[in-house]
Design a protein around this motif. Structure first.
Motif, PDB file in Angstrom:
ATOM      1  N   PRO A 178      54.150  81.558  53.010  1.00  0.00           N
ATOM      2  CA  PRO A 178      53.499  82.105  51.819  1.00  0.00           C
ATOM      3  C   PRO A 178      52.223  81.375  51.444  1.00  0.00           C
ATOM      4  O   PRO A 178      52.024  80.207  51.788  1.00  0.00           O
ATOM      5  N   GLY A 179      51.382  82.075  50.727  1.00  0.00           N
ATOM      6  CA  GLY A 179      50.124  81.533  50.219  1.00  0.00           C
ATOM      7  C   GLY A 179      49.540  82.518  49.238  1.00  0.00           C
ATOM      8  O   GLY A 179      50.266  83.337  48.654  1.00  0.00           O
ATOM      9  N   ARG A 180      48.223  82.477  49.051  1.00  0.00           N
ATOM     10  CA  ARG A 180      47.607  83.461  48.162  1.00  0.00           C
ATOM     11  C   ARG A 180      47.829  84.860  48.734  1.00  0.00           C
ATOM     12  O   ARG A 180      47.746  85.085  49.927  1.00  0.00           O
ATOM     13  N   GLY A 181      48.179  85.786  47.861  1.00  0.00           N
ATOM     14  CA  GLY A 181      48.482  87.142  48.318  1.00  0.00           C
ATOM     15  C   GLY A 181      49.937  87.353  48.710  1.00  0.00           C
ATOM     16  O   GLY A 181      50.289  88.421  49.199  1.00  0.00           O
ATOM     17  N   SER A 182      50.795  86.355  48.490  1.00  0.00           N
ATOM     18  CA  SER A 182      52.227  86.537  48.772  1.00  0.00           C
ATOM     19  C   SER A 182      52.988  86.646  47.458  1.00  0.00           C
ATOM     20  O   SER A 182      52.469  86.333  46.385  1.00  0.00           O
ATOM     21  N   VAL A 183      54.242  87.089  47.546  1.00  0.00           N
ATOM     22  CA  VAL A 183      55.088  87.237  46.359  1.00  0.00           C
ATOM     23  C   VAL A 183      56.030  86.046  46.263  1.00  0.00           C
ATOM     24  O   VAL A 183      56.659  85.646  47.246  1.00  0.00           O
ATOM     25  N   VAL A 212      38.084  99.011  47.435  1.00  0.00           N
ATOM     26  CA  VAL A 212      39.427  98.446  47.600  1.00  0.00           C
ATOM     27  C   VAL A 212      40.007  98.910  48.929  1.00  0.00           C
ATOM     28  O   VAL A 212      39.999 100.107  49.246  1.00  0.00           O
ATOM     29  N   GLU A 213      40.510  97.977  49.705  1.00  0.00           N
ATOM     30  CA  GLU A 213      41.098  98.310  51.014  1.00  0.00           C
ATOM     31  C   GLU A 213      42.366  99.134  50.814  1.00  0.00           C
ATOM     32  O   GLU A 213      43.267  98.734  50.071  1.00  0.00           O
ATOM     33  N   HIS A 214      42.439 100.285  51.463  1.00  0.00           N
ATOM     34  CA  HIS A 214      43.601 101.170  51.260  1.00  0.00           C
ATOM     35  C   HIS A 214      43.877 101.980  52.520  1.00  0.00           C
ATOM     36  O   HIS A 214      43.033 102.118  53.410  1.00  0.00           O
ATOM     37  N   ASP A 215      45.079 102.567  52.565  1.00  0.00           N
ATOM     38  CA  ASP A 215      45.461 103.471  53.644  1.00  0.00           C
ATOM     39  C   ASP A 215      45.292 104.904  53.150  1.00  0.00           C
ATOM     40  O   ASP A 215      44.761 105.145  52.059  1.00  0.00           O
ATOM     41  N   GLU A 216      45.779 105.852  53.932  1.00  0.00           N
ATOM     42  CA  GLU A 216      45.749 107.249  53.519  1.00  0.00           C
ATOM     43  C   GLU A 216      46.999 107.568  52.689  1.00  0.00           C
ATOM     44  O   GLU A 216      48.011 106.870  52.783  1.00  0.00           O
ATOM     45  N   ILE A 217      46.926 108.617  51.895  1.00  0.00           N
ATOM     46  CA  ILE A 217      48.104 109.079  51.163  1.00  0.00           C
ATOM     47  C   ILE A 217      49.150 109.538  52.177  1.00  0.00           C
ATOM     48  O   ILE A 217      48.848 110.263  53.118  1.00  0.00           O
ATOM     49  N   PHE A 251      47.754  99.886  49.489  1.00  0.00           N
ATOM     50  CA  PHE A 251      46.458  99.234  49.347  1.00  0.00           C
ATOM     51  C   PHE A 251      46.663  97.729  49.253  1.00  0.00           C
ATOM     52  O   PHE A 251      47.800  97.243  49.165  1.00  0.00           O
ATOM     53  N   ARG A 252      45.560  96.971  49.291  1.00  0.00           N
ATOM     54  CA  ARG A 252      45.602  95.524  49.193  1.00  0.00           C
ATOM     55  C   ARG A 252      44.615  95.047  48.131  1.00  0.00           C
ATOM     56  O   ARG A 252      43.569  95.664  47.950  1.00  0.00           O
ATOM     57  N   ASP A 253      44.942  93.954  47.463  1.00  0.00           N
ATOM     58  CA  ASP A 253      43.964  93.378  46.540  1.00  0.00           C
ATOM     59  C   ASP A 253      43.024  92.458  47.315  1.00  0.00           C
ATOM     60  O   ASP A 253      43.058  92.405  48.557  1.00  0.00           O
ATOM     61  N   PHE A 254      42.175  91.720  46.617  1.00  0.00           N
ATOM     62  CA  PHE A 254      41.117  90.911  47.256  1.00  0.00           C
ATOM     63  C   PHE A 254      41.680  89.733  48.040  1.00  0.00           C
ATOM     64  O   PHE A 254      40.962  89.106  48.817  1.00  0.00           O
ATOM     65  N   GLU A 255      42.958  89.420  47.861  1.00  0.00           N
ATOM     66  CA  GLU A 255      43.591  88.338  48.615  1.00  0.00           C
ATOM     67  C   GLU A 255      44.618  88.846  49.618  1.00  0.00           C
ATOM     68  O   GLU A 255      45.358  88.062  50.203  1.00  0.00           O
ATOM     69  N   GLY A 256      44.667  90.168  49.807  1.00  0.00           N
ATOM     70  CA  GLY A 256      45.610  90.738  50.762  1.00  0.00           C
ATOM     71  C   GLY A 256      46.992  90.981  50.204  1.00  0.00           C
ATOM     72  O   GLY A 256      47.928  91.256  50.981  1.00  0.00           O
ATOM     73  N   GLN A 257      47.164  90.887  48.877  1.00  0.00           N
ATOM     74  CA  GLN A 257      48.457  91.213  48.262  1.00  0.00           C
ATOM     75  C   GLN A 257      48.847  92.634  48.656  1.00  0.00           C
ATOM     76  O   GLN A 257      48.061  93.570  48.505  1.00  0.00           O
TER      77      GLN A 257
END
Length: 326
Positions: A226-231, A105-110, A121-127
């Motif tokens: 907006p698109g996939r991965g947006s709120v 899973v794509e993520h940053d540092e704590i 972090f981001r999900d598979f669609e960049g959420q």
């Protein structure tokens, strides 16, 4: 008008282009429980999936509309740009960082966000998502993670944290938060982007991570596409139907175009857009997700509010099968 303060976040609804992958990510990786598999009541050809704590307590729901042909999200202003999810301790963030690394899973540092330990972090669609520690939190209580989750209960997600609104004209949104919705402006913290204004913090109800909104003004971005991965929208908690009807009158008195009272079966709602175009919802705490399914079998079958039941065959024919009993 004698209105009770909003009680905090109710739910956040976002967009996915792939319900099956979405279900896998939010249940198998994030360990949330699918508490309702239903339809978008404004477009019955697409799923509406509700992920939450063990029973979908208000303030714990992260929901998704499946829009199969949704394009990419082009990030920018006038958007709900970050959704935070609460965990109980700082130690849990170390657990999650390791889990994300193991699962790709794509993520940053704590790091720290407004004085609290966080992990973006981001999900598979960049959420755009962020875990926030409740270790030093006081305010709106969290929910209770499902004990059948693949994530240990002590590290489980306990609800929605602060919601970040990124807008072009901050004062317009601040006015609605304070003067219409009754939020209190409590503090500010520095933006991560050089040359941009501080991020303002607003809270409602008992406050804390479950009752905060972060308002970020940006003059260096275009408006979000907006698109996939947006709120899609954020909803705030109202105690019951009587209180919601008062809010309908109050929002109308403030000359904000709105939906009026809307029956959603699992809760009742009111929708309106603030001046930068972000969609807000006010939603009642009940009746809840056990209205038509018992606790042990939440989310296993396609649930339709009674007013759609006569259309079940045609609705199911348009939906791609989604096995949620795995």
């Amino acid at each position: 008008m004698n209105l009770k303060p909003l009680k905090g976040q109710h739910h956040v609804s976002a967009i996915t282009a792939n319900a099956k992958k979405n279900y896998q990510f939010y249940t198998k990786i994030l360990g949330l429980r699918l508490v309702k598999k239903s339809i978008n009541q404004d477009d019955t050809s697409v799923y509406h999936l509700f992920y939450a704590d063990e029973r979908g307590n208000p303030g714990t729901d992260l929901t998704f509309f499946e829009i199969p042909h949704a394009g990419n999200t082009y990030k920018g202003t006038n958007s709900i740009s970050l959704t935070a999810l609460r965990v109980n301790t700082d130690e849990s963030l170390a657990y999650w960082k390791n889990r994300f690394e193991e699962m790709g899973v794509e993520h940053d540092e704590i790091s720290h966000h407004s004085g609290r330990a966080t992990l973006s972090f981001r999900d598979f669609e960049g959420q755009r998502l962020m875990l926030v520690s409740d270790e030093k939190n006081q305010g709106v209580p969290g929910g209770k993670p499902w004990d059948k989750s693949p994530v240990p209960v002590e590290h489980g997600i306990v609800g929605l944290g602060p919601i970040t609104l990124t807008v072009a004209r901050g004062e317009n949104t601040a006015m609605v938060l304070k003067d219409v919705l009754g939020f209190r402006e409590t503090r500010a913290f520095s933006s991560d982007v050089d040359g941009q204004p501080d991020i303002r913090v607003f809270e409602t109800g008992e406050g804390g991570t479950g009752g905060e909104v972060y308002l970020e003004e940006r003059n260096d971005l275009p408006q979000e596409r907006p698109g996939r991965g947006s709120v899609h929208h954020v909803a705030f908690r109202v105690e019951d139907e009587d209180e919601l009807r008062k809010w309908v009158d109050w929002v109308t008195q403030n000359r904000l175009p709105n939906s009026g009272f809307v029956e959603r079966y699992y809760f009742r709602s009111l929708y309106f857009r603030e001046p930068n175009g972000i969609l807000f919802e006010l939603a009642t705490d009940g009746p809840g997700f056990e209205t038509d399914e018992d606790f042990d079998h939440l989310g296993e079958n396609l649930s339709l509010p009674p007013y759609f039941e006569a259309q079940r065959d045609s609705i199911e024919a348009k939906l791609k099968p989604l096995d949620t009993k795995e």
